[in-house]
Write an enzyme that holds these catalytic residues in place. Structure first.
Site, PDB file in Angstrom:
ATOM      1  CG  ASN A  91       8.820  -0.058  57.261  1.00 34.08           C
ATOM      2  OD1 ASN A  91       8.225   0.467  56.312  1.00 34.08           O
ATOM      3  ND2 ASN A  91       9.436   0.649  58.192  1.00 34.08           N
ATOM      4  CE1 TYR A 156      13.925   3.570  48.143  1.00 32.38           C
ATOM      5  CE2 TYR A 156      12.776   4.282  46.162  1.00 32.38           C
ATOM      6  CZ  TYR A 156      12.768   3.995  47.512  1.00 32.38           C
ATOM      7  OH  TYR A 156      11.604   4.116  48.230  1.00 32.38           O
ATOM      8  CE  LYS A 160      12.349   0.649  48.921  1.00 32.21           C
ATOM      9  NZ  LYS A 160      12.141   0.043  50.251  1.00 32.21           N
ATOM     10  CB  ILE A 189       5.114   8.565  53.018  1.00 27.94           C
ATOM     11  CG1 ILE A 189       4.670   7.462  52.032  1.00 27.94           C
ATOM     12  CG2 ILE A 189       4.282   8.503  54.308  1.00 27.94           C
ATOM     13  CD1 ILE A 189       3.252   7.503  51.547  1.00 27.94           C
ATOM     14  CB  THR A 191       8.657   9.479  56.787  1.00 23.72           C
ATOM     15  OG1 THR A 191       9.609   9.348  55.720  1.00 23.72           O
ATOM     16  CG2 THR A 191       7.378   8.764  56.434  1.00 23.72           C
TER      17      THR A 191
HETATM   18  N1  LIG Z   1       8.818   8.128  52.892  1.00 28.43           N
HETATM   19  C1  LIG Z   1       8.533   7.856  51.614  1.00 28.43           C
HETATM   20  O1  LIG Z   1       8.125   8.731  50.831  1.00 28.43           O
HETATM   21  C2  LIG Z   1       8.706   6.458  51.088  1.00 28.43           C
HETATM   22  C3  LIG Z   1       8.298   6.204  49.764  1.00 28.43           C
HETATM   23  C4  LIG Z   1       8.430   4.909  49.249  1.00 28.43           C
HETATM   24  C5  LIG Z   1       8.981   3.916  50.019  1.00 28.43           C
HETATM   25  N2  LIG Z   1       9.379   4.183  51.300  1.00 28.43           N
HETATM   26  C6  LIG Z   1       9.962   3.091  52.060  1.00 28.43           C
HETATM   27  O2  LIG Z   1       9.314   2.990  53.308  1.00 28.43           O
HETATM   28  C7  LIG Z   1      10.202   2.397  54.255  1.00 28.43           C
HETATM   29  C8  LIG Z   1      10.225   3.261  55.502  1.00 28.43           C
HETATM   30  O3  LIG Z   1      10.639   4.557  55.124  1.00 28.43           O
HETATM   31  P1  LIG Z   1      10.378   5.852  56.027  1.00 28.43           P
HETATM   32  O4  LIG Z   1       9.944   6.908  55.102  1.00 28.43           O
HETATM   33  O5  LIG Z   1       9.557   5.523  57.206  1.00 28.43           O
HETATM   34  O6  LIG Z   1      11.893   6.162  56.427  1.00 28.43           O
HETATM   35  P2  LIG Z   1      12.605   6.584  57.800  1.00 28.43           P
HETATM   36  O7  LIG Z   1      13.986   6.994  57.404  1.00 28.43           O
HETATM   37  O8  LIG Z   1      11.744   7.526  58.562  1.00 28.43           O
HETATM   38  O9  LIG Z   1      12.656   5.211  58.601  1.00 28.43           O
HETATM   39  C9  LIG Z   1      13.460   4.151  58.175  1.00 28.43           C
HETATM   40  C10 LIG Z   1      13.953   3.423  59.399  1.00 28.43           C
HETATM   41  O10 LIG Z   1      14.723   2.297  58.957  1.00 28.43           O
HETATM   42  C11 LIG Z   1      15.875   2.214  59.766  1.00 28.43           C
HETATM   43  N3  LIG Z   1      16.949   1.517  59.047  1.00 28.43           N
HETATM   44  C12 LIG Z   1      17.628   1.960  57.954  1.00 28.43           C
HETATM   45  N4  LIG Z   1      18.547   1.052  57.609  1.00 28.43           N
HETATM   46  C13 LIG Z   1      18.448   0.038  58.497  1.00 28.43           C
HETATM   47  C14 LIG Z   1      19.138  -1.195  58.645  1.00 28.43           C
HETATM   48  N5  LIG Z   1      20.162  -1.534  57.848  1.00 28.43           N
HETATM   49  N6  LIG Z   1      18.770  -2.011  59.659  1.00 28.43           N
HETATM   50  C15 LIG Z   1      17.762  -1.675  60.478  1.00 28.43           C
HETATM   51  N7  LIG Z   1      17.087  -0.523  60.402  1.00 28.43           N
HETATM   52  C16 LIG Z   1      17.428   0.318  59.407  1.00 28.43           C
HETATM   53  C17 LIG Z   1      16.248   3.654  60.096  1.00 28.43           C
HETATM   54  O11 LIG Z   1      17.073   3.706  61.255  1.00 28.43           O
HETATM   55  C18 LIG Z   1      14.870   4.276  60.293  1.00 28.43           C
HETATM   56  O12 LIG Z   1      14.463   4.163  61.642  1.00 28.43           O
HETATM   57  C19 LIG Z   1      11.553   2.281  53.553  1.00 28.43           C
HETATM   58  O13 LIG Z   1      11.713   0.956  53.068  1.00 28.43           O
HETATM   59  C20 LIG Z   1      11.431   3.249  52.397  1.00 28.43           C
HETATM   60  O14 LIG Z   1      12.257   2.926  51.306  1.00 28.43           O
HETATM   61  C21 LIG Z   1       9.255   5.426  51.847  1.00 28.43           C
END
Ligand SMILES: NC(=O)c1ccc[n+]([C@@H]2O[C@H](COP(=O)([O-])OP(=O)(O)OC[C@H]3O[C@@H](n4cnc5c(N)ncnc54)[C@H](O)[C@@H]3O)[C@@H](O)[C@H]2O)c1
Length: 252
Positions: A91, A156, A160, A189, A191
């Site tokens: 994730n 990105y 993805k 989302i 976050t």
């Molecule tokens: N929030 C959104 O709107 C959204 C939309 C589409 C996709 N996503 C995807 O969902 C996933 C989670 O996103 P989120 O919104 O919870 O983000 P977030 O930034 O709250 O959490 C991401 C976590 O990943 C960790 N991380 C980043 N790079 C890392 C690495 N190299 N090694 C280990 N850990 C690492 C960060 O420290 C953080 O704790 C991601 O893959 C993101 O691309 C999020």
């Protein structure tokens, strides 16, 4: 009544924040033993404390998901501590902006390494452990920008999109080993990843593009991940699951 993920051992990367944190809490609530894997150890430790306070079992592990050695160590620590591995939730991710002329080669590489290569590495090193348990499941997080791109997110969107098709490859290659692989595509989302987006602009964006009103919460994505990890989804593999309030349904 048996819990959905009772006796399961799960690794969740990016477990220290947002969707990952919500998933760690939901997996533990569903009975799984959870490895909270994150680049910043302190964030993983904080989530483990929350899980333990709720009576669950969890282990914090520091990992950079883009590094093969670190991923191997994460999986080895999981097996040493809990005795095996049943579920890997790839994730962790970043969401950098920029068109191809705006970003550097290094920025491209970093995004592809963290958002796509991490899934290759996680699957590569987890699958032998899943096979030892007679099967298991891998869940990846992509995003709706992996289905349809938008301006200014070149690396990105490419990463993805790759995550979605890599999911299908893994699903086909290991189905006969009873290993399932699915991908979640979140829309917008609420976050820490999206916290920098000014709320006025966010509201205009949601009003224009997201048919269902409201902000999607990390817990709603986590609930989908629990289902995909559970035996209720035992015939579900190679699929993408969109959670976006209807954005991908068509032009709104
Ligand atoms: N929030 C959104 O709107 C959204 C939309 C589409 C996709 N996503 C995807 O969902 C996933 C989670 O996103 P989120 O919104 O919870 O983000 P977030 O930034 O709250 O959490 C991401 C976590 O990943 C960790 N991380 C980043 N790079 C890392 C690495 N190299 N090694 C280990 N850990 C690492 C960060 O420290 C953080 O704790 C991601 O893959 C993101 O691309 C999020």
């Amino acid at each position: 009544m048996q819990q959905q993920l009772e006796h399961k051992i799960a690794i969740i990367t990016g477990g220290g924040s947002g969707i990952g944190r919500a998933s760690c809490l939901a997996f533990a609530e569903a009975g799984a033993k959870v490895v909270v894997a994150n680049r910043t150890l302190a964030k993983a430790e904080a989530v483990v404390e929350e899980i333990e306070a709720n009576g669950g079992e969890a282990l914090p592990v520091q990992v950079d998901v883009s590094q093969g050695e670190a991923v191997q160590r994460m999986i080895a620590e999981t097996v040493a501590h809990f005795g095996g591995l049943d579920i890997l939730f790839n994730n962790a991710g970043i969401s950098p902006a920029g068109s191809v002329t705006e970003i550097s080669e290094a920025e491209w590489d970093t995004c592809l390494d963290i958002d796509l290569k991490s899934i290759f590495l996680g699957a590569k090193y987890a699958i032998p452990k899943l096979k030892k348990r007679g099967g298991g499941t891998i869940i990846n997080t992509a995003g709706t920008l992996g289905i349809r791109a938008c301006r200014g997110k070149a690396a990105y969107a490419a990463a993805k999109a790759g995550a979605i098709n890599l999911t299908r490859s893994i699903a086909l290659d290991y189905a006969r080993d009873h290993i399932r692989c699915n991908v979640i595509c979140p829309g917008y989302i609420d976050t820490p990843l999206t916290a920098d987006f000014p709320s006025a602009e966010r509201d205009v964006f949601l009003d224009r593009f997201q048919p269902l009103p409201g902000l999607i919460q990390a817990e709603e994505v986590a609930a989908l991940a629990v289902y995909l990890a559970s035996d209720a989804a035992k015939m579900v593999t190679g699929q993408r699951f969109v959670i976006d309030g209807g954005q991908q349904a068509g032009i709104f």
